[in-house]
Write a protein that holds these residues in place. Sequence first.
Motif, PDB file in Angstrom:
ATOM      1  N   CYS A  35      14.509  -8.668  -9.655  1.00 31.33           N
ATOM      2  CA  CYS A  35      13.684  -7.558 -10.121  1.00 31.33           C
ATOM      3  C   CYS A  35      12.239  -8.041 -10.081  1.00 31.33           C
ATOM      4  CB  CYS A  35      14.055  -7.123 -11.533  1.00 31.33           C
ATOM      5  SG  CYS A  35      12.922  -5.859 -12.110  1.00 31.33           S
ATOM      6  N   TRP A  36      11.421  -7.375  -9.275  1.00 29.56           N
ATOM      7  CA  TRP A  36      10.023  -7.813  -9.109  1.00 29.56           C
ATOM      8  C   TRP A  36       9.089  -7.098 -10.071  1.00 29.56           C
ATOM      9  CZ3 TRP A  36       9.641 -12.225  -6.739  1.00 29.56           C
ATOM     10  CH2 TRP A  36      10.716 -12.602  -5.923  1.00 29.56           C
ATOM     11  N   CYS A  37       9.697  -6.278 -10.944  1.00 31.82           N
ATOM     12  CA  CYS A  37       8.932  -5.618 -12.003  1.00 31.82           C
ATOM     13  C   CYS A  37       7.757  -4.820 -11.443  1.00 31.82           C
ATOM     14  CB  CYS A  37       8.463  -6.654 -13.025  1.00 31.82           C
ATOM     15  SG  CYS A  37       9.138  -6.280 -14.628  1.00 31.82           S
ATOM     16  N   THR A  38       8.057  -3.966 -10.485  1.00 34.02           N
ATOM     17  CA  THR A  38       7.014  -3.122  -9.891  1.00 34.02           C
ATOM     18  C   THR A  38       7.127  -1.674 -10.379  1.00 34.02           C
ATOM     19  OG1 THR A  38       8.474  -2.740  -7.999  1.00 34.02           O
ATOM     20  CG2 THR A  38       6.829  -4.478  -7.758  1.00 34.02           C
ATOM     21  N   PRO A  45       7.921   6.880  -7.562  1.00 34.65           N
ATOM     22  CA  PRO A  45       8.891   5.971  -6.926  1.00 34.65           C
ATOM     23  C   PRO A  45       8.664   5.871  -5.425  1.00 34.65           C
ATOM     24  CG  PRO A  45       9.962   8.020  -7.637  1.00 34.65           C
ATOM     25  CD  PRO A  45       8.544   8.095  -8.082  1.00 34.65           C
ATOM     26  N   VAL A  46       9.035   4.740  -4.849  1.00 32.37           N
ATOM     27  CA  VAL A  46       9.051   4.649  -3.388  1.00 32.37           C
ATOM     28  C   VAL A  46      10.511   4.660  -2.960  1.00 32.37           C
ATOM     29  CG1 VAL A  46       6.932   3.391  -2.871  1.00 32.37           C
ATOM     30  CG2 VAL A  46       8.990   2.126  -3.450  1.00 32.37           C
ATOM     31  N   HIS A  47      10.791   5.268  -1.849  1.00 38.34           N
ATOM     32  CA  HIS A  47      12.181   5.364  -1.404  1.00 38.34           C
ATOM     33  C   HIS A  47      12.444   4.298  -0.352  1.00 38.34           C
ATOM     34  CE1 HIS A  47      12.767   8.772  -3.915  1.00 38.34           C
ATOM     35  NE2 HIS A  47      11.629   9.257  -3.481  1.00 38.34           N
ATOM     36  N   THR A  48      13.320   3.374  -0.704  1.00 38.72           N
ATOM     37  CA  THR A  48      13.603   2.262   0.210  1.00 38.72           C
ATOM     38  C   THR A  48      15.002   2.396   0.808  1.00 38.72           C
ATOM     39  OG1 THR A  48      14.242   0.984  -1.726  1.00 38.72           O
ATOM     40  CG2 THR A  48      12.044   0.580  -0.862  1.00 38.72           C
ATOM     41  N   GLY A  49      15.632   3.544   0.605  1.00 36.69           N
ATOM     42  CA  GLY A  49      16.970   3.742   1.153  1.00 36.69           C
ATOM     43  C   GLY A  49      18.015   3.068   0.282  1.00 36.69           C
ATOM     44  N   LYS A  50      19.216   2.902   0.817  1.00 35.04           N
ATOM     45  CA  LYS A  50      20.308   2.378  -0.021  1.00 35.04           C
ATOM     46  C   LYS A  50      20.507   0.870   0.142  1.00 35.04           C
ATOM     47  CE  LYS A  50      22.789   6.631  -0.630  1.00 35.04           C
ATOM     48  NZ  LYS A  50      23.809   7.517  -0.122  1.00 35.04           N
ATOM     49  N   ASP A  51      19.750   0.265   1.025  1.00 35.98           N
ATOM     50  CA  ASP A  51      19.938  -1.168   1.286  1.00 35.98           C
ATOM     51  C   ASP A  51      19.192  -1.988   0.212  1.00 35.98           C
ATOM     52  OD1 ASP A  51      19.972  -3.732   2.169  1.00 35.98           O
ATOM     53  OD2 ASP A  51      19.042  -3.331   4.119  1.00 35.98           O
ATOM     54  N   PRO A  52      19.922  -2.680  -0.695  1.00 30.38           N
ATOM     55  CA  PRO A  52      19.246  -3.432  -1.762  1.00 30.38           C
ATOM     56  C   PRO A  52      18.359  -4.546  -1.217  1.00 30.38           C
ATOM     57  CG  PRO A  52      21.628  -3.856  -1.784  1.00 30.38           C
ATOM     58  CD  PRO A  52      21.387  -2.802  -0.752  1.00 30.38           C
ATOM     59  N   LEU A  53      18.709  -5.088  -0.033  1.00 30.01           N
ATOM     60  CA  LEU A  53      17.883  -6.165   0.524  1.00 30.01           C
ATOM     61  C   LEU A  53      16.519  -5.623   0.948  1.00 30.01           C
ATOM     62  CD1 LEU A  53      20.459  -8.196   2.626  1.00 30.01           C
ATOM     63  CD2 LEU A  53      19.407  -8.804   0.445  1.00 30.01           C
ATOM     64  N   LYS A  54      16.525  -4.375   1.442  1.00 31.12           N
ATOM     65  CA  LYS A  54      15.249  -3.770   1.847  1.00 31.12           C
ATOM     66  C   LYS A  54      14.382  -3.514   0.595  1.00 31.12           C
ATOM     67  CE  LYS A  54      12.982  -0.175   4.361  1.00 31.12           C
ATOM     68  NZ  LYS A  54      13.010   1.248   4.606  1.00 31.12           N
ATOM     69  N   ALA A  55      15.015  -2.989  -0.460  1.00 23.24           N
ATOM     70  CA  ALA A  55      14.272  -2.733  -1.705  1.00 23.24           C
ATOM     71  C   ALA A  55      13.673  -4.043  -2.217  1.00 23.24           C
ATOM     72  CB  ALA A  55      15.209  -2.135  -2.742  1.00 23.24           C
ATOM     73  N   ASP A  56      14.459  -5.109  -2.136  1.00 25.95           N
ATOM     74  CA  ASP A  56      14.019  -6.415  -2.597  1.00 25.95           C
ATOM     75  C   ASP A  56      12.780  -6.872  -1.796  1.00 25.95           C
ATOM     76  OD1 ASP A  56      14.064  -8.942  -3.768  1.00 25.95           O
ATOM     77  OD2 ASP A  56      15.314  -9.738  -2.168  1.00 25.95           O
ATOM     78  N   ARG A  57      12.862  -6.727  -0.461  1.00 30.01           N
ATOM     79  CA  ARG A  57      11.736  -7.158   0.404  1.00 30.01           C
ATOM     80  C   ARG A  57      10.485  -6.339   0.109  1.00 30.01           C
ATOM     81  NH1 ARG A  57      15.528  -7.291   4.473  1.00 30.01           N
ATOM     82  NH2 ARG A  57      14.839  -5.312   5.330  1.00 30.01           N
ATOM     83  N   VAL A  58      10.675  -5.012   0.004  1.00 24.82           N
ATOM     84  CA  VAL A  58       9.529  -4.116  -0.219  1.00 24.82           C
ATOM     85  C   VAL A  58       8.857  -4.441  -1.558  1.00 24.82           C
ATOM     86  CG1 VAL A  58       8.917  -1.685  -0.675  1.00 24.82           C
ATOM     87  CG2 VAL A  58      10.440  -2.259   1.231  1.00 24.82           C
ATOM     88  N   ASN A  59       9.679  -4.578  -2.604  1.00 24.86           N
ATOM     89  CA  ASN A  59       9.112  -4.814  -3.944  1.00 24.86           C
ATOM     90  C   ASN A  59       8.495  -6.204  -4.069  1.00 24.86           C
ATOM     91  OD1 ASN A  59       9.839  -2.272  -4.811  1.00 24.86           O
ATOM     92  ND2 ASN A  59      11.838  -2.947  -5.561  1.00 24.86           N
ATOM     93  N   HIS A  60       9.144  -7.186  -3.439  1.00 28.29           N
ATOM     94  CA  HIS A  60       8.628  -8.553  -3.449  1.00 28.29           C
ATOM     95  C   HIS A  60       7.228  -8.591  -2.827  1.00 28.29           C
ATOM     96  CE1 HIS A  60       9.405 -13.015  -2.079  1.00 28.29           C
ATOM     97  NE2 HIS A  60       8.348 -12.897  -2.828  1.00 28.29           N
ATOM     98  N   SER A  61       7.107  -7.975  -1.667  1.00 28.72           N
ATOM     99  CA  SER A  61       5.810  -8.076  -0.995  1.00 28.72           C
ATOM    100  C   SER A  61       4.759  -7.190  -1.676  1.00 28.72           C
ATOM    101  CB  SER A  61       5.952  -7.813   0.514  1.00 28.72           C
ATOM    102  OG  SER A  61       5.664  -6.518   0.829  1.00 28.72           O
ATOM    103  N   TYR A  62       5.201  -6.069  -2.267  1.00 30.81           N
ATOM    104  CA  TYR A  62       4.257  -5.214  -3.020  1.00 30.81           C
ATOM    105  C   TYR A  62       3.679  -6.014  -4.195  1.00 30.81           C
ATOM    106  CZ  TYR A  62       2.633  -1.122  -5.680  1.00 30.81           C
ATOM    107  OH  TYR A  62       1.870  -0.207  -6.371  1.00 30.81           O
ATOM    108  N   LYS A  63       4.590  -6.692  -4.916  1.00 30.29           N
ATOM    109  CA  LYS A  63       4.150  -7.467  -6.087  1.00 30.29           C
ATOM    110  C   LYS A  63       3.248  -8.622  -5.655  1.00 30.29           C
ATOM    111  CE  LYS A  63       4.786  -8.294 -10.543  1.00 30.29           C
ATOM    112  NZ  LYS A  63       4.851  -7.207 -11.510  1.00 30.29           N
ATOM    113  N   GLU A  64       3.636  -9.297  -4.600  1.00 29.06           N
ATOM    114  CA  GLU A  64       2.846 -10.451  -4.158  1.00 29.06           C
ATOM    115  C   GLU A  64       1.419 -10.011  -3.811  1.00 29.06           C
ATOM    116  OE1 GLU A  64       4.533 -12.690  -0.919  1.00 29.06           O
ATOM    117  OE2 GLU A  64       3.199 -14.388  -1.322  1.00 29.06           O
ATOM    118  N   ASN A  65       1.300  -8.894  -3.110  1.00 26.93           N
ATOM    119  CA  ASN A  65      -0.034  -8.392  -2.765  1.00 26.93           C
ATOM    120  C   ASN A  65      -0.856  -8.081  -4.002  1.00 26.93           C
ATOM    121  OD1 ASN A  65       0.021  -8.529   0.006  1.00 26.93           O
ATOM    122  ND2 ASN A  65       1.087  -6.568   0.209  1.00 26.93           N
ATOM    123  N   LEU A  66      -0.214  -7.445  -4.991  1.00 31.78           N
ATOM    124  CA  LEU A  66      -0.946  -7.123  -6.226  1.00 31.78           C
ATOM    125  C   LEU A  66      -1.429  -8.403  -6.900  1.00 31.78           C
ATOM    126  CD1 LEU A  66       1.254  -4.326  -7.881  1.00 31.78           C
ATOM    127  CD2 LEU A  66      -0.935  -4.031  -6.730  1.00 31.78           C
TER     128      LEU A  66
END
Length: 205
Positions: A35-38, A45-66
Amino acid sequence: MKKETTGKMTALSTKELGPKTWPDFEKLATKQGQCWCTYYQRAKPVHTGKDPLKADRVNHSYKENLVMQGKSHAILVYDGKRPVGWCQYGPKEELPRIDAGRGYRKVEPLITEKMLWRITCFFVDREYRGKGIAETALKGALESIRNQGGGIVEAYPVVSKKMGAVPEWLWFGTPGMFRRAHFKPVAPLGTSLQLMRRTLSSSRS
Ligand SMILES: CC(C)(COP(=O)(O)OP(=O)(O)OC[C@H]1O[C@@H](n2cnc3c(N)ncnc32)[C@H](O)[C@@H]1OP(=O)(O)O)[C@@H](O)C(=O)NCCC(=O)NCCS
């Protein structure tokens, strides 16, 4: 800050989340189930589809940028060099999702010229729970807010007994944690949460 503790803990310290401590946050986020706490950092909400790995990648990089841009605040707690807990806080603008909460929208708007701060998430390593790590993180966050000019600080602790019995549902913290930190109840947020606030003066003057 140094604190002698019993058992495994020897020396607790706190650090601000930032580029240097990002790898420590990554370790904790991995422990808290990727949980990247985003959630509270996005107005919608952002829609990342049903793939948890994609949600993980999207949230990880969103948080890192912030974090790299200095737009994500938190206090990390360490036992020696090991990160063992954290508390996410930030100015209102950094945590806009709170405004969309059904209970929050019913609360009388706060009219103030003071800066408004929010405390939205705690996480403590399972091995370290029940030892005051969350309170240490909260103290660190309040000290940091003072150092950044102070203002009004809001929290949304869990009042529901059912939720309060499950540590995984306590990411907003408990009313006791905030009462002990001199927060006052302001309004219920539905039946599960409570809005609490306190005013913090600046340490800059
Ligand atoms: C809730 C949590 C932050 C508390 O951290 P902690 O360091 O153990 O807490 P402290 O020792 O400072 O105690 C703070 C409060 O938590 C309560 N608490 C601690 N462990 C608890 C447990 N296992 N069950 C219920 N309450 C608990 C304490 O009783 C205390 O409550 P009080 O204010 O009513 O006296 C921790 O259990 C946790 O990290 N839970 C998971 C939250 C999570 O999943 N966050 C990520 C969301 S993506």
